[in-house]
Design a protein around this motif. Structure first.
Motif, PDB file in Angstrom:
ATOM      1  N   ARG A   1     -37.990 120.995 -36.718  1.00 40.88           N
ATOM      2  CA  ARG A   1     -38.099 121.566 -35.386  1.00 40.88           C
ATOM      3  C   ARG A   1     -36.871 122.431 -35.129  1.00 40.88           C
ATOM      4  O   ARG A   1     -35.743 121.945 -35.273  1.00 40.88           O
ATOM      5  N   THR A   2     -37.098 123.648 -34.734  1.00 37.19           N
ATOM      6  CA  THR A   2     -35.960 124.550 -34.513  1.00 37.19           C
ATOM      7  C   THR A   2     -35.075 124.056 -33.384  1.00 37.19           C
ATOM      8  O   THR A   2     -33.859 124.239 -33.410  1.00 37.19           O
ATOM      9  N   GLU A   3     -35.707 123.420 -32.383  1.00 34.31           N
ATOM     10  CA  GLU A   3     -34.956 123.030 -31.193  1.00 34.31           C
ATOM     11  C   GLU A   3     -34.131 121.757 -31.394  1.00 34.31           C
ATOM     12  O   GLU A   3     -33.381 121.359 -30.508  1.00 34.31           O
ATOM     13  N   PHE A   4     -34.269 121.145 -32.550  1.00 27.58           N
ATOM     14  CA  PHE A   4     -33.543 119.892 -32.813  1.00 27.58           C
ATOM     15  C   PHE A   4     -32.038 120.088 -32.686  1.00 27.58           C
ATOM     16  O   PHE A   4     -31.471 121.017 -33.250  1.00 27.58           O
ATOM     17  N   GLU A   5     -31.398 119.213 -31.916  1.00 23.37           N
ATOM     18  CA  GLU A   5     -29.945 119.292 -31.766  1.00 23.37           C
ATOM     19  C   GLU A   5     -29.293 118.144 -32.502  1.00 23.37           C
ATOM     20  O   GLU A   5     -29.589 116.984 -32.218  1.00 23.37           O
ATOM     21  N   PHE A   6     -28.411 118.471 -33.431  1.00 22.64           N
ATOM     22  CA  PHE A   6     -27.809 117.387 -34.218  1.00 22.64           C
ATOM     23  C   PHE A   6     -26.473 116.977 -33.623  1.00 22.64           C
ATOM     24  O   PHE A   6     -25.799 117.764 -32.958  1.00 22.64           O
ATOM     25  N   GLU A   7     -26.137 115.715 -33.881  1.00 22.49           N
ATOM     26  CA  GLU A   7     -24.846 115.210 -33.397  1.00 22.49           C
ATOM     27  C   GLU A   7     -23.727 115.580 -34.357  1.00 22.49           C
ATOM     28  O   GLU A   7     -22.618 115.894 -33.959  1.00 22.49           O
ATOM     29  N   ARG A   8     -24.057 115.441 -35.658  1.00 18.63           N
ATOM     30  CA  ARG A   8     -23.041 115.748 -36.664  1.00 18.63           C
ATOM     31  C   ARG A   8     -23.758 116.098 -37.962  1.00 18.63           C
ATOM     32  O   ARG A   8     -24.941 115.815 -38.117  1.00 18.63           O
ATOM     33  N   GLU A   9     -23.004 116.711 -38.849  1.00 14.02           N
ATOM     34  CA  GLU A   9     -23.566 117.016 -40.160  1.00 14.02           C
ATOM     35  C   GLU A   9     -22.897 116.124 -41.193  1.00 14.02           C
ATOM     36  O   GLU A   9     -21.683 115.936 -41.158  1.00 14.02           O
ATOM     37  N   THR A  10     -23.685 115.565 -42.090  1.00 11.25           N
ATOM     38  CA  THR A  10     -23.071 114.824 -43.197  1.00 11.25           C
ATOM     39  C   THR A  10     -23.705 115.302 -44.487  1.00 11.25           C
ATOM     40  O   THR A  10     -24.782 115.875 -44.485  1.00 11.25           O
ATOM     41  N   ARG A  11     -23.003 115.017 -45.567  1.00  8.84           N
ATOM     42  CA  ARG A  11     -23.587 115.339 -46.868  1.00  8.84           C
ATOM     43  C   ARG A  11     -24.538 114.218 -47.255  1.00  8.84           C
ATOM     44  O   ARG A  11     -24.190 113.043 -47.189  1.00  8.84           O
ATOM     45  N   ASP A  12     -25.726 114.583 -47.659  1.00  9.83           N
ATOM     46  CA  ASP A  12     -26.683 113.596 -48.132  1.00  9.83           C
ATOM     47  C   ASP A  12     -26.119 112.979 -49.415  1.00  9.83           C
ATOM     48  O   ASP A  12     -25.750 113.691 -50.343  1.00  9.83           O
ATOM     49  N   PRO A  13     -26.019 111.652 -49.469  1.00  8.71           N
ATOM     50  CA  PRO A  13     -25.462 111.020 -50.674  1.00  8.71           C
ATOM     51  C   PRO A  13     -26.293 111.348 -51.922  1.00  8.71           C
ATOM     52  O   PRO A  13     -25.812 111.303 -53.040  1.00  8.71           O
ATOM     53  N   VAL A  14     -27.555 111.666 -51.707  1.00  6.90           N
ATOM     54  CA  VAL A  14     -28.462 111.874 -52.824  1.00  6.90           C
ATOM     55  C   VAL A  14     -28.390 113.293 -53.354  1.00  6.90           C
ATOM     56  O   VAL A  14     -28.132 113.534 -54.531  1.00  6.90           O
ATOM     57  N   THR A  15     -28.595 114.253 -52.455  1.00  8.04           N
ATOM     58  CA  THR A  15     -28.773 115.611 -52.917  1.00  8.04           C
ATOM     59  C   THR A  15     -27.534 116.453 -52.736  1.00  8.04           C
ATOM     60  O   THR A  15     -27.438 117.551 -53.269  1.00  8.04           O
ATOM     61  N   GLY A  16     -26.569 115.938 -51.977  1.00  3.90           N
ATOM     62  CA  GLY A  16     -25.372 116.723 -51.733  1.00  3.90           C
ATOM     63  C   GLY A  16     -25.551 117.810 -50.687  1.00  3.90           C
ATOM     64  O   GLY A  16     -24.622 118.518 -50.355  1.00  3.90           O
ATOM     65  N   GLU A  17     -26.789 117.960 -50.159  1.00  2.00           N
ATOM     66  CA  GLU A  17     -26.984 118.975 -49.122  1.00  2.00           C
ATOM     67  C   GLU A  17     -26.379 118.491 -47.815  1.00  2.00           C
ATOM     68  O   GLU A  17     -26.269 117.291 -47.578  1.00  2.00           O
ATOM     69  N   LEU A  18     -26.057 119.463 -46.960  1.00  2.00           N
ATOM     70  CA  LEU A  18     -25.628 119.116 -45.615  1.00  2.00           C
ATOM     71  C   LEU A  18     -26.879 118.735 -44.832  1.00  2.00           C
ATOM     72  O   LEU A  18     -27.854 119.486 -44.804  1.00  2.00           O
ATOM     73  N   VAL A  19     -26.887 117.558 -44.226  1.00  2.00           N
ATOM     74  CA  VAL A  19     -28.032 117.210 -43.389  1.00  2.00           C
ATOM     75  C   VAL A  19     -27.584 117.006 -41.956  1.00  2.00           C
ATOM     76  O   VAL A  19     -26.477 116.536 -41.702  1.00  2.00           O
ATOM     77  N   LYS A  20     -28.462 117.401 -41.048  1.00  2.00           N
ATOM     78  CA  LYS A  20     -28.155 117.264 -39.635  1.00  2.00           C
ATOM     79  C   LYS A  20     -28.644 115.907 -39.166  1.00  2.00           C
ATOM     80  O   LYS A  20     -29.782 115.533 -39.410  1.00  2.00           O
ATOM     81  N   VAL A  21     -27.753 115.201 -38.500  1.00  2.00           N
ATOM     82  CA  VAL A  21     -28.066 113.815 -38.157  1.00  2.00           C
ATOM     83  C   VAL A  21     -28.073 113.638 -36.642  1.00  2.00           C
ATOM     84  O   VAL A  21     -27.219 114.165 -35.936  1.00  2.00           O
ATOM     85  N   PHE A  22     -29.069 112.924 -36.167  1.00  2.00           N
ATOM     86  CA  PHE A  22     -29.050 112.472 -34.777  1.00  2.00           C
ATOM     87  C   PHE A  22     -29.293 110.971 -34.797  1.00  2.00           C
ATOM     88  O   PHE A  22     -30.257 110.509 -35.416  1.00  2.00           O
ATOM     89  N   SER A  23     -28.422 110.227 -34.160  1.00  2.00           N
ATOM     90  CA  SER A  23     -28.474 108.770 -34.256  1.00  2.00           C
ATOM     91  C   SER A  23     -29.841 108.225 -33.828  1.00  2.00           C
ATOM     92  O   SER A  23     -30.291 108.478 -32.712  1.00  2.00           O
ATOM     93  N   PRO A  24     -30.506 107.479 -34.706  1.00  2.00           N
ATOM     94  CA  PRO A  24     -31.813 106.923 -34.334  1.00  2.00           C
ATOM     95  C   PRO A  24     -31.707 105.927 -33.180  1.00  2.00           C
ATOM     96  O   PRO A  24     -32.638 105.796 -32.389  1.00  2.00           O
ATOM     97  N   LEU A  25     -30.571 105.267 -33.068  1.00  2.00           N
ATOM     98  CA  LEU A  25     -30.395 104.314 -31.967  1.00  2.00           C
ATOM     99  C   LEU A  25     -30.370 105.033 -30.633  1.00  2.00           C
ATOM    100  O   LEU A  25     -30.965 104.597 -29.652  1.00  2.00           O
ATOM    101  N   LYS A  26     -29.677 106.171 -30.637  1.00  2.00           N
ATOM    102  CA  LYS A  26     -29.597 106.978 -29.428  1.00  2.00           C
ATOM    103  C   LYS A  26     -30.992 107.462 -29.050  1.00  2.00           C
ATOM    104  O   LYS A  26     -31.375 107.460 -27.883  1.00  2.00           O
ATOM    105  N   ARG A  27     -31.767 107.850 -30.070  1.00  2.00           N
ATOM    106  CA  ARG A  27     -33.125 108.307 -29.798  1.00  2.00           C
ATOM    107  C   ARG A  27     -33.952 107.153 -29.229  1.00  2.00           C
ATOM    108  O   ARG A  27     -34.719 107.339 -28.302  1.00  2.00           O
ATOM    109  N   LEU A  28     -33.744 105.972 -29.793  1.00  2.00           N
ATOM    110  CA  LEU A  28     -34.474 104.809 -29.315  1.00  2.00           C
ATOM    111  C   LEU A  28     -34.192 104.575 -27.841  1.00  2.00           C
ATOM    112  O   LEU A  28     -35.097 104.300 -27.053  1.00  2.00           O
ATOM    113  N   GLN A  29     -32.927 104.703 -27.476  1.00  2.00           N
ATOM    114  CA  GLN A  29     -32.565 104.565 -26.063  1.00  2.00           C
ATOM    115  C   GLN A  29     -33.328 105.565 -25.211  1.00  2.00           C
ATOM    116  O   GLN A  29     -33.857 105.233 -24.158  1.00  2.00           O
ATOM    117  N   ARG A  30     -33.374 106.794 -25.708  1.00  2.00           N
ATOM    118  CA  ARG A  30     -34.081 107.815 -24.941  1.00  2.00           C
ATOM    119  C   ARG A  30     -35.574 107.530 -24.883  1.00  2.00           C
ATOM    120  O   ARG A  30     -36.226 107.801 -23.884  1.00  2.00           O
TER     121      ARG A  30
END
Lengths: 731, 731
Positions: free
Chosen positions: A260-289
């Motif tokens: 989704r283009t509109e997705f807003e990430f909290e932080r970027e981390t490197r995927d341990p698997v592929t080494g790509e930068l992945v955009k992360v949004f805390s699932p717990l925070k989403r659960l709260q919402r």
């Protein structure tokens, strides 16, 4: 707009039959107050498109807009793109076999269909730049002046399509496959669902008609058969859906998610698997919402519930208590109130649902859509079924207890009467109210809905168009000579300008309608067994009306893929299950006279009501379990196809490794084994060991005592003889 | 038998540490009365084994039997077999990547583990001839004298295993992985389940202890927390199970079905897809046979129910009504009756279940096993929980109503008393009976069970062995000199003869025990909150006892694969759900005094009871829905592994087709696109069209009006200027 007549009477006009090789049209608005900015963004737009390999042409649009025509610049790029997406499909298990590495012959074997081409070009236009697309997202950020990106209708096909469908009673597989090739699997799934549902409706329609004649209302038998039918249909569709997905080669595409283009990430981390930068949004925070859905549902219930209860009370008061002047006009008051407030409130709540879903901030379009569907289902549930729940479980059992409280209206109304005294009559509960209500929702409302959905937009657009055309006539005069439409393109461009004005087709609306309809059948049809008959007629028309909606009054939809009807499946299952509860409750309450001698609902034994609900629900769950099992054992064309593909693969792979003849038998016989010359091999091994002269360990020695099968047999016989002899001596 | 001491004290004896390269041992019985036939079949056996490429050695067995030692004759055949099965795995989606076609380097990269080798050799021995196996099916048809086909224990590993486990509190992943490498995934899944369950038990044990101290029995809070825990554990395990399957590379192996040899087909047809002959049994006919489960379940309930109710009544009569002589002995009467009849009846019913399952005639071993498990679950359910249901929902609420009917015993007993008058006391309901019963089932029965399962077989075998050894001593004398055990093999052969006498390990029994235990926790622990504490202790021992059972008192199991705990998962889910109903009912009935002043259970309001059950169940279903969703959003090592494999595959595949540099970025950026030189390409295309001198159709003309992006931008700007100007003139 190209009207129905102009498009579908004259078949041979070139501009209607050709799309000039255009893949997509980008409708670009130029707001006069920001024309400089819009111009700069326009330049960026063309550059971005060119950068990813798209050819562009620009033409004048309607009003102050321009139309950018886009096609993929070279066939080679298209092939490369398609190849990549097919590899991806294969990796996700959507395709059984990896695409061949020889690109040239590959595309002769598996040519590109229209829907696939359009889908990939759309992705090329809209994907983020980081992922190799042009990153054009309509109405967002830097592209806020891009009002839409749409493919052009294939009018030759549309014409044929509408003509065919209007002439046949039943749609068959080919009809659905045609839709799939032109509009993608997402739309095709809707029509496949509609068709399956339509066919399944014949049974409850016939049975319902019989029940209406013989059993009457509130029949236990009808309730049971109806529940059984709901389960069967639901389970059948679940299987059919998988089957269609396999046949269409899209099984598992729901795993390939579009970000989704509109997705807003909290932080970027490197995927341990592929080494790509992945955009992360805390699932717990989403659960709260997501928990906000609970207050949202409560708010919906309060807001819509209050409206419904108020109108309901007013209606009862006026129709069954009030007997004063203007009664014949006043009876329309609740309808007027509902017609005014209900759409307003629904729109407000739908907007709220949209905001809430956006706030939940999903990574992918599918999960966003599913969450949104969940919320609008809540709204629709309340709007569609709450009035009937109110009548069935509050009004009928408790009317005599509650009606006295309607005095509040009497008091209010007295202020407006001249003589200060309101004419009333003794309250008389209308025993047919429930049936009337069901008939309203299942017949009247469906007709009204058809008119609103099908006819009104056409009329509306006709009016708008007349206004607009007059306007365009004038502006045309001010256009520079070099910017006037070339004669051979004029008709085509006029058509495109019309298509740019059309609404976007949203399959969600159509699904919602069908699911809500299914709900009436499963929840309340025991009140009026003719329900299914009404739906049968309605849905025949519905399929054609929806086809017309897509072909004539909507932009051509982006041909998205899909392997299911998605979140609606959950809603269907929920309604089917809830039906077992409501049917039991309705039958229990209404099949006997619920009133004691004093008019209070004392004849309804609460424990018996609860017991019948409990029983009905668990019967439902048991039946569901059995039906699921039975349907699971059946073979289907989709499963056969899957097996065939796997067999072909197995044969091919073994052929490559182990030689042709061998593979033939191996593939057939489910991996046979066996080396022919084992005895010799064994002896050879033994000989080698003795020749090499190494010290023979106990392990080797063990295996060399009997050389080959013959010796083993011989020794074995000796041992057997021993054992037998031993036994004889004992005897 | 190699006793615990002999095997596990002296580490260095060669015959215990080496298996002489034997893959399998076939234990072949020679019944004296049919020795000629058995001899002929023995010859066929050796020939069949040799034909599929297995080397054989024969040695004398215990009693009148011989032992056939089997190993795969050449490493090449083994590799070919393994390659084929790995291809099959890949085709079924169990492996992400196809095995490399270069067999030699392939096996260096992915070596063969012990479990894999043993599994394939077993399949080679037992698969039907048509599918390339030797078709040896123990105890069936022509092979009825083959009493077992078993691999040899790896005692070095077993020793290490038992030693390690007895010294640690918690098992970790490596412990489970070791089991997987030696005994296959099916056994490993049991231990993984046991371990997860054990860890999860800490919470209800701690909370239960607290509840026992503070809340007491029948606490609503405890019931809710307990239900929540059950849901969480069940959903956790469902996820964990998938995760383990992915990590072990067996996800989806349940789709690869092993055909059942006993399957009887109605007719053979050619598969429309593959052209193979397939054996068909009508699924409708099977469904009819499956319906026999309903009378079977009713029969179980009647038979076992009658026994339980009788013993229960006798017990109540004796302990709470009877007050005559021998009371201290008579109280044991029901226990004695149960001890005699229950195992007998259970055995009869289990045999019936086996026959019924065989009658249902499944094609595959898995479906047969699942159907059998379903039936024994019914038996176990009744045996384990019916007594408690009886106490909780019949005895306690209705005792005062029902006890007078126990007069029948009084009348019977009076016949046996001399004075014709029975001493009785006034009936007094035992309020603690329910708790006592739970403690019996959750503590006493577990201990008894442990003894029966763990200690008794060892003792039994010791006795048998003593008898047998005496016997063997004698027979040894009659053996021909050439058939006597060679000295260097003697100890090894003795060990093998012992292993041949051991029972086969059946993981079903162990699962059943754990599932039944989980049932006590979910259904009844609200009666006695310490339940989980007892289970915690029990399960620590259970894991070690089961390990010992496999290592010492069972044949080494065939290392089957599996991707789940299979049919037990359904049972777990069922018990967890049922817990929400029983807990609510128990709490409701017992938390208030259920008796009215007349001793009748009039204080229990049926509607309130039903409402609380209905409420509790739907709360449970809602919570389940939420927990499932939350667990679904979490990442896990298995999912990460899957992603990593897919990423590697994608990169590899694109590298092969599109070159290395490109693939790197493409794989990372999720399929980027874009040809750099599109403008040139476009112009080239246009030039080509004009050079070729063909008449330019309106379609080509359309795309040649603007040559390249620069011109599009220029014209676009003109159009925008027009639009703005237009607007100005209007203003």
């Amino acid at each position: 707009m190209a009207t129905l007549r102009s498009l579908y009477k004259t078949d041979d006009r070139f501009e209607l039959n050709s799309n000039f090789n255009v893949d997509y049209v980008i409708h670009y608005q130029i707001p006069p107050e920001e024309s400089a900015k819009a111009e700069a963004a326009f330049v960026q737009l063309i550059e971005a498109l060119t950068r990813v390999g798209l050819a562009t042409e620009v033409r004048r649009g309607a009003g102050s807009s321009v139309l950018v025509f886009v096609k993929i610049a070279s066939e080679n790029l298209l092939k490369q793109q398609i190849y990549r997406y097919r590899v991806q499909d294969w990796l996700y298990g959507v395709r059984t076999s990896a695409p061949s590495k020889d690109l040239n012959t590959y595309f002769e074997d598996e040519p590109v269909v229209e829907a696939e081409r359009l889908r990939l070009v759309y992705l090329l236009i809209t994907k983020p730049k980081a992922e190799g697309g042009a990153g054009v997202t309509p109405r967002l950020g830097q592209w806020k002046w891009v009002s839409s990106v749409f493919p052009l209708h294939n009018h030759a096909f549309n014409r044929q399509w509408l003509k065919q469908w209007s002439q046949k009673y039943f749609l068959d597989e080919n009809d659905i496959n045609d839709i799939r090739d032109k509009f993608g699997e997402k739309v095709a799934f809707y029509f496949a669902f509609l068709q399956s549902y339509f066919q399944f409706l014949f049974f409850p329609a016939a049975f319902g008609f019989g029940a209406w004649l013989i059993l009457g209302q509130f029949s236990t038998l009808y309730a049971i058969v109806n529940c059984l039918w709901c389960v069967s249909f639901f389970e059948y569709w679940k299987k059919k859906e998988v089957d269609l997905a396999v046949q269409w080669g899209v099984r598992g595409v729901s795993k390939i998610q579009h970000p989704r283009t509109e997705f807003e990430f909290e932080r970027e981390t490197r995927d341990p698997v592929t080494g790509e930068l992945v955009k992360v949004f805390s699932p717990l925070k989403r659960l709260q919402r997501q928990l906000l859905q609970v207050p949202f549902a409560i708010a919906c219930l309060l807001v819509l519930g209050t409206l419904i209860v108020s109108c309901f009370s007013i209606e009862i008061f006026i129709s069954e208590v009030y007997n004063g002047p203007f009664k014949q006009y006043l009876v329309f008051l609740p309808t007027i109130l509902l017609t005014i407030f209900m759409p307003t409130l629904t729109t407000i709540l739908t907007n709220l649902a949209e905001k809430l879903t956006a706030h939940e901030n999903y990574e992918t379009q599918d999960s966003h859509q599913a969450a949104f569907v969940q919320k609008i289902f809540v709204i629709n549930f309340i709007v569609s079924y709450f009035p009937i729940f109110l009548t069935a479980f509050v009004y009928v059992p408790f009317a005599k207890v509650l009606v006295p409280y309607l005095d509040v209206f009497q008091v209010t109304a007295q202020h407006f009467t001249t003589n200060g005294k309101l004419e009333t009559k003794a309250f008389q509960m209308d025993p047919d109210r429930l049936k009337k209500q069901i008939i309203y929702f299942t017949v009247t409302a469906q007709v009204v809905n058809f008119l609103v959905e099908g006819i009104v937009p056409i009329v509306k657009r006709k009016v708008f168009k007349a206004v607009k055309e007059a306007h365009t006539e004038i502006t045309q005069k001010n256009v520079h000579e070099e910017h006037k439409d070339p004669e051979e393109e004029a008709a085509f461009l006029a058509r495109v300008r019309n298509e740019a004005e059309l609404d976007e087709y949203d399959v969600t609306t159509d699904y919602r309608e069908m699911v809500v309809q299914f709900g009436y059948l499963s929840l309340f049809s025991v009140i009026w067994p003719l329900t299914a008959c009404s739906f049968l007629v309605n849905n025949w028309i519905e399929a054609r009306a929806d086809a017309m909606k897509i072909a004539i009054s909507s932009k051509r939809p982006i041909p998205w893929r899909s392997d299911s009807i998605g979140p609606w499946l959950t809603s269907l299952g929920f309604l089917s299950w809830l039906g077992s509860l409501t049917s039991a409750a309705i039958v229990f309450i209404f099949s006997n006279d619920p009133y004691g001698p004093d008019g209070h609902p004392s004849n309804i034994k609460l424990w018996a009501l609860l017991l019948s609900i409990l029983f009905s629900e668990h019967l439902y769950l048991t039946v569901q379990f059995i039906v699921r099992y039975v349907i699971g054992t059946l073979d289907s064309p989709g499963l056969q196809k899957e097996r065939a593909e796997r067999f072909a693969m197995r044969k091919f792979h073994l052929e490559e490794t182990l030689g042709e003849d061998f593979a033939e038998s191996a593939a057939e016989a489910n991996f046979t084994g066996g080396e022919k010359i084992t005895k010799e091999a064994l002896e050879e091994e033994a000989r080698r060991a003795s020749v090499s002269g190494q010290a023979v360990g106990p392990e080797q020695a063990f295996w060399q005592r009997q050389r080959g099968a013959a010796e083993t047999i011989q020794i074995g016989r000796g041992l057997i003889a021993d054992a037998v002899a031993e036994n004889k001596t004992k005897v």
